[in-house]
Design an enzyme around this catalytic site. Sequence first.
Site, PDB file in Angstrom:
ATOM      1  N   GLU A  49       0.857  -1.179   0.000  1.00 16.43           N
ATOM      2  CA  GLU A  49       0.000   0.000   0.000  1.00 16.43           C
ATOM      3  C   GLU A  49       0.896   1.233   0.000  1.00 16.43           C
ATOM      4  OE1 GLU A  49      -2.990   1.733   3.265  1.00 16.43           O
ATOM      5  OE2 GLU A  49      -3.430  -0.335   2.693  1.00 16.43           O
ATOM      6  N   ASP A  60      -5.759  10.511   8.996  1.00 18.50           N
ATOM      7  CA  ASP A  60      -4.474   9.992   9.473  1.00 18.50           C
ATOM      8  C   ASP A  60      -4.066  10.613  10.790  1.00 18.50           C
ATOM      9  OD1 ASP A  60      -3.816   8.209   7.314  1.00 18.50           O
ATOM     10  OD2 ASP A  60      -3.550   9.989   6.071  1.00 18.50           O
TER      11      ASP A  60
END
Length: 278
Positions: A49, A60
């Site tokens: 990823e 995030d």
Amino acid sequence: MSRLAATFARARAEGRGALIPFVEAFDPDRDTTAALLAGLPAAGADVIEVGMPFSDPMADGPTIQRAGQRALKAGATLAGTLDLVRAFRVGNDVTPVVLMGYFNPILSYGVARFCTDAAAAGVDGLIVVDLPPEESEELDGPARAAGLDMIRLVAPTTGPERLPFVLAGAGGFVYYVSITGITGTRTATEAHLAEAIPRLRAATALPIAVGFGVRTPEQAATVVRHADAAVVASALIDTIADRLDAEGRPRPGTVEAVLDQVRALARAVRTARAPAAA
């Protein structure tokens, strides 16, 4: 069969889970990311990823936020991220690569152009964190036309009435966000996974990967006793961050330290379902 489908089929045939490590493109520089990409398959990565750096990564936590800031400072662009994948494909045409990020850079690049260029570079799937199914039509069509899997995010708060809608048109695998909140902050319990994963399996035939909060080999092993894959991100980014010098440059051995970490995670994932010794 796509690279993603073939990879999960192979892991299933071998009776094991899969490992999906995350790297932020250009963190802390292009050469480090290129070296990591080249070394990850041999270290045990089943799928890679790659984060597309963005200035406002709302999902995030601080670790990946800082990684994105370092990457942007190092000159990261969406075109540069695709170039990294293209260079990786020169030596590896087997390991799937999934891009994860936010819609704004894709929109700025040009949606149809991005999908065409991503597929040509060797990208297999997209995870766009801030694009719910209601708003994803602009990307879904060009992505599918280019042969890219649209990987959907499912959260603990996704109710049974919404789940079929979220999964409609999903491809590659389902990404289960195992906690409510941002990346790298908490870890789902085994009891939670034992309840949540069967609910997802009843709604989809796609493999299920679990991320957001998986940091250690033990946690990754716990995940794949219930799901098909474990995604590890912040723990690897922390290793990079801890090895930067005062100027933000990686010290010698940084790449190998991350790859050693991935090897330990891969060993745990690959043996998690083995019968206990008598």
